[in-house]
Design a protein around this motif. Structure first.
Motif, PDB file in Angstrom:
ATOM      1  N   GLY A  69       0.803  -1.210   0.000  1.00 15.29           N
ATOM      2  CA  GLY A  69       0.000   0.000   0.000  1.00 15.29           C
ATOM      3  C   GLY A  69       0.837   1.261   0.000  1.00 15.29           C
ATOM      4  O   GLY A  69       1.034   1.860   1.056  1.00 15.29           O
ATOM      5  N   VAL A  85       0.216   4.485  -0.567  1.00 14.97           N
ATOM      6  CA  VAL A  85      -1.060   5.205  -0.644  1.00 14.97           C
ATOM      7  C   VAL A  85      -0.811   6.708  -0.584  1.00 14.97           C
ATOM      8  O   VAL A  85       0.025   7.180   0.200  1.00 14.97           O
ATOM      9  CB  VAL A  85      -1.965   4.745   0.521  1.00 14.97           C
ATOM     10  CG1 VAL A  85      -3.212   5.580   0.616  1.00 14.97           C
ATOM     11  CG2 VAL A  85      -2.298   3.261   0.361  1.00 14.97           C
ATOM     12  N   CYS A  97      -1.660  -1.398   5.683  1.00 19.01           N
ATOM     13  CA  CYS A  97      -1.452  -1.106   4.268  1.00 19.01           C
ATOM     14  C   CYS A  97      -2.318   0.024   3.748  1.00 19.01           C
ATOM     15  O   CYS A  97      -2.025   0.580   2.683  1.00 19.01           O
ATOM     16  CB  CYS A  97      -1.665  -2.364   3.417  1.00 19.01           C
ATOM     17  SG  CYS A  97      -3.354  -3.020   3.472  1.00 19.01           S
ATOM     18  N   ASN A  98      -3.398   0.414   4.457  1.00 17.64           N
ATOM     19  CA  ASN A  98      -4.211   1.517   3.964  1.00 17.64           C
ATOM     20  C   ASN A  98      -3.836   2.853   4.597  1.00 17.64           C
ATOM     21  O   ASN A  98      -4.533   3.854   4.418  1.00 17.64           O
ATOM     22  CB  ASN A  98      -5.709   1.226   4.149  1.00 17.64           C
ATOM     23  CG  ASN A  98      -6.090   0.974   5.595  1.00 17.64           C
ATOM     24  OD1 ASN A  98      -5.355   1.336   6.509  1.00 17.64           O
ATOM     25  ND2 ASN A  98      -7.246   0.355   5.810  1.00 17.64           N
ATOM     26  N   GLU A 140       6.746   1.916   0.991  1.00 17.95           N
ATOM     27  CA  GLU A 140       5.644   1.688   1.920  1.00 17.95           C
ATOM     28  C   GLU A 140       6.274   1.751   3.310  1.00 17.95           C
ATOM     29  O   GLU A 140       6.826   0.779   3.805  1.00 17.95           O
ATOM     30  CB  GLU A 140       4.987   0.329   1.673  1.00 17.95           C
ATOM     31  CG  GLU A 140       3.766   0.093   2.548  1.00 17.95           C
ATOM     32  CD  GLU A 140       3.194  -1.312   2.405  1.00 17.95           C
ATOM     33  OE1 GLU A 140       1.972  -1.468   2.556  1.00 17.95           O
ATOM     34  OE2 GLU A 140       3.976  -2.251   2.154  1.00 17.95           O
ATOM     35  N   HIS A 176      -3.311   0.585  -4.866  1.00 14.71           N
ATOM     36  CA  HIS A 176      -4.037   0.162  -3.666  1.00 14.71           C
ATOM     37  C   HIS A 176      -5.171   1.148  -3.383  1.00 14.71           C
ATOM     38  O   HIS A 176      -6.330   0.869  -3.702  1.00 14.71           O
ATOM     39  CB  HIS A 176      -3.067   0.083  -2.491  1.00 14.71           C
ATOM     40  CG  HIS A 176      -3.614  -0.521  -1.239  1.00 14.71           C
ATOM     41  ND1 HIS A 176      -4.594   0.081  -0.494  1.00 14.71           N
ATOM     42  CD2 HIS A 176      -3.295  -1.672  -0.578  1.00 14.71           C
ATOM     43  CE1 HIS A 176      -4.873  -0.675   0.566  1.00 14.71           C
ATOM     44  NE2 HIS A 176      -4.104  -1.739   0.539  1.00 14.71           N
ATOM     45  N   THR A 177      -4.855   2.289  -2.774  1.00 12.52           N
ATOM     46  CA  THR A 177      -5.847   3.306  -2.423  1.00 12.52           C
ATOM     47  C   THR A 177      -5.265   4.686  -2.678  1.00 12.52           C
ATOM     48  O   THR A 177      -4.113   4.950  -2.316  1.00 12.52           O
ATOM     49  CB  THR A 177      -6.254   3.201  -0.936  1.00 12.52           C
ATOM     50  OG1 THR A 177      -6.793   1.904  -0.686  1.00 12.52           O
ATOM     51  CG2 THR A 177      -7.278   4.263  -0.567  1.00 12.52           C
ATOM     52  N   THR A 232      -7.965   7.468   3.796  1.00 15.21           N
ATOM     53  CA  THR A 232      -7.595   6.200   3.159  1.00 15.21           C
ATOM     54  C   THR A 232      -7.778   5.011   4.096  1.00 15.21           C
ATOM     55  O   THR A 232      -7.824   3.862   3.645  1.00 15.21           O
ATOM     56  CB  THR A 232      -6.134   6.233   2.691  1.00 15.21           C
ATOM     57  OG1 THR A 232      -5.258   6.371   3.837  1.00 15.21           O
ATOM     58  CG2 THR A 232      -5.893   7.390   1.742  1.00 15.21           C
ATOM     59  N   THR A 240     -10.319   1.915   3.521  1.00 14.40           N
ATOM     60  CA  THR A 240     -10.171   0.759   2.638  1.00 14.40           C
ATOM     61  C   THR A 240      -9.986  -0.480   3.503  1.00 14.40           C
ATOM     62  O   THR A 240      -8.889  -0.829   3.924  1.00 14.40           O
ATOM     63  CB  THR A 240      -8.967   0.934   1.692  1.00 14.40           C
ATOM     64  OG1 THR A 240      -9.190   2.063   0.857  1.00 14.40           O
ATOM     65  CG2 THR A 240      -8.789  -0.289   0.804  1.00 14.40           C
ATOM     66  N   THR A 279      -4.784  -5.935  -5.250  1.00 17.04           N
ATOM     67  CA  THR A 279      -4.405  -4.833  -6.131  1.00 17.04           C
ATOM     68  C   THR A 279      -4.273  -5.290  -7.578  1.00 17.04           C
ATOM     69  O   THR A 279      -3.795  -4.553  -8.423  1.00 17.04           O
ATOM     70  CB  THR A 279      -3.071  -4.210  -5.675  1.00 17.04           C
ATOM     71  OG1 THR A 279      -2.076  -5.237  -5.595  1.00 17.04           O
ATOM     72  CG2 THR A 279      -3.211  -3.548  -4.325  1.00 17.04           C
TER      73      THR A 279
END
Length: 423
Positions: A229, A231, A259-260, A318, A346-347, A376, A379, A394
Motif C-alpha cells: 500500500g 497510498v 497497508c491503507n 511503503e 491500492h488506495t 484512506t 479501505t 491490487t
C-alpha cells in the motif's frame, strides 16, 4: 524444496480436499453456529492466546523487530475480543454459496443458471498478523473453503494456539477439523504449497513486497495478489483545508503500520503556503518524520517537524511507520502523473470541492480504491460492510479491493432441460 515439505503439503492438501467437500454441503445455519462457537472459544481462550503472543513479542523484541511490526504482532485481551467479534459479524452476513449470479431460459427451453460455489482448498500465506489466522479460518468456513494457513514465524506460538482452539471447536461440533490447518515448516513449505497445483485451488499471499513477489513469481497454483500500500492523499487547489488536514493526519497516524495508511501527501501549490505549516505541525506533533521536497523544507522548519530531503526511494516506499513523503505539485495533472509513477494501485484519495477535479481523479487514477474527501483508512472489508477481509487485492482479475466472502467463491453453470439435443 525438500521431499519432507512436499509430502507435508500433500497430506495437508488431501485432508483439506476431503474437508472442503463436507463444507460445501453445509447449510448456512450450521456454518453460522460454528462461527459463533469459534468466537466464544477464542474469547474463552484469551488468556492462553495472549500468553502465547507474549512469547512471540518477546522474541521479536530480542531480535530487534521494528515497533510498527511489533504492533501488528501484538494481541491484547481487547484485540482478542475484537478478533472474536469479527467472527460473530461474519456469521451475520449472507451466505454467498448458492447465490444466483445470473440466469435465463433459452429459446430451446434450456434453463441456465450461474451460481456461486466454493473455491475448494485455499492456501493463505501471511506474515506476523495473528488476527489473519482467525479471519481466514472464519471466511473459509462461511464460504465453504478449507484453509491451509502458513503464518510468519514471528507469530508461530500465537498462530499455533489459535488454530488449536479453532480446530478443537470444529471437532466438538462434528465438523472436519482439517478445514483449518497450519503449516509450521520453513520456506520449503511455502514453495511446496504454492506449487501444489491440482491439490490447492488458490493461494493468497498477504504481507510485504518481498513475500508477495516471491509467491507471485514461483507459484504454479493460481494466485490472488494482495499488493503493498503505497497510498497517497492529494490536496487539490479547491480543497476545504480543514477537512484536508483532518484527512491527511488520520490517513497517516490512525494506524501507520497497516497497508491503507497514507505514505505520501501531495499538495497543490496554490494552497501549499496556507496548508502545509498547519498539517506539518500536526504531523510533527504526532511524531511523523517528513521526507519532503525543497518547497516543503521551509514549511517543515517553520512547523518544527522532523524533516529530511525526499528521495525516489522515499516516494516509492511503503513506510508502515510514522514517516510520510510530502511534496508540492503544480497541478492536478502533476498529481495524477506522480501517483501513476509511484503508486501501488491500492488506495488513492483526493480532497477537493471541485467536482470536475474529483471526476478526473476518479476516472484517471488506476487503483483498487479511489476516494474523494475521505481518509484512506476506510479501505477495509469491515468498514465496507463485508465483514472480516482476507486481504486487499491490487490485481485486476477476479477480485480487486477488499476481499471477503464473494471473492472466495467461484461459479458453476447449471443447465436444466427436458430432453433437448443439439442439431
Amino acid at each position: 524444496m525438500s521431499e519432507e515439505s512436499v509430502e507435508r503439503v500433500r497430506v495437508a492438501a488431501e485432508a483439506a480436499r476431503v474437508a472442503s467437500r463436507r463444507l460445501a454441503l453445509l447449510p448456512r445455519a450450521e456454518k453460522d453456529a460454528a462461527l459463533l462457537a469459534m468466537a466464544d472459544a477464542v474469547e474463552q481462550a484469551s488468556e492462553r492466546v495472549v500468553a502465547a503472543n507474549a512469547d512471540d513479542v518477546r522474541r521479536g523484541e530480542e531480535a530487534g523487530t521494528r515497533a510498527n511490526l511489533l504492533d501488528r504482532l501484538r494481541l491484547t485481551p481487547e484485540r482478542v475480543s475484537a478478533v472474536a467479534q469479527a467472527l460473530r459479524d461474519l456469521a451475520a452476513l449472507p451466505d454467498p454459496i448458492g447465490e444466483v449470479v445470473r440466469g435465463s431460459t433459452l429459446a430451446n427451453g434450456l434453463q441456465i443458471t450461474q451460481v456461486r460455489v466454493p473455491m475448494g482448498v485455499v492456501g493463505m500465506i501471511y506474515e506476523a498478523r495473528p488476527n489473519v489466522t482467525v479471519d481466514a479460518a472464519g471466511l473459509g468456513l462461511k464460504s465453504g473453503n478449507a484453509m491451509i494457513l502458513r503464518g510468519g514465524s514471528a507469530a508461530a506460538s500465537t498462530n499455533a494456539a489459535l488454530v488449536d482452539v479453532l480446530r478443537g471447536t470444529l471437532a466438538e461440533r462434528g465438523l472436519p477439523a482439517d478445514a483449518v490447518q497450519l503449516l509450521e515448516g520453513g520456506r520449503d513449505d511455502v514453495r511446496a504449497l504454492v506449487t501444489a497445483r491440482g491439490l490447492v485451488d488458490l493461494v493468497i499471499p498477504r504481507g510485504g513486497a518481498d513475500l508477495i513477489q516471491t509467491v507471485v513469481t514461483t507459484a504454479t497454483v493460481p494466485v490472488i495478489e494482495t499488493g503493498i500500500g503505497n497510498v497517497h492523499v492529494y490536496v487539490d487547489a479547491a480543497a476545504d483545508l480543514d477537512m484536508a488536514r483532518a484527512i491527511a493526519v488520520n490517513s497517516k497516524t490512525h494506524r501507520p503500520s497497516v497497508c491503507n495508511a497514507a505514505e505520501s501527501l501531495l499538495v497543490h501549490e496554490a494552497v501549499a503556503e496556507e496548508f502545509l505549516p498547519k498539517v506539518l505541525a500536526e504531523l510533527g506533533g504526532a511524531g511523523v518524520l517528513v521526507h519532503g521536497d525543497e518547497r516543503t523544507a521551509t514549511f517543515a522548519e517553520q512547523a518544527g517537524a522532523a524533516y529530511d530531503a525526499v528521495t525516489d526511494e522515499d516516494w516509492a516506499a511503503e513506510h508502515l511507520a510514522l514517516e510520510m513523503s510530502v511534496g508540492v505539485v503544480p497541478s492536478l495533472d502533476a498529481a495524477i502523473e506522480h501517483i501513476t509513477t509511484y503508486g501501488s494501485q491500492h488506495t488513492e484519495s483526493i480532497v477537493t470541492e471541485d467536482r470536475s477535479a474529483a471526476r478526473r481523479f476518479v476516472a484517471e487514477i488506476d487503483a483498487a480504491v479511489v476516494m474523494v474527501n475521505a481518509s484512506t483508512r476506510f479501505t477495509d472489508g469491515g468498514e465496507f460492510g463485508f465483514g472480516a477481509e482476507i486481504g486487499i487485492s491490487t490485481q485486476k482479475l477476479h477480485a480487486r479491493g477488499p476481499m471477503a466472502l464473494q471473492e472466495l467463491t467461484s461459479t458453476k453453470w447449471i443447465v436444466q432441460g427436458d430432453g433437448q439435443v443439439r442439431a
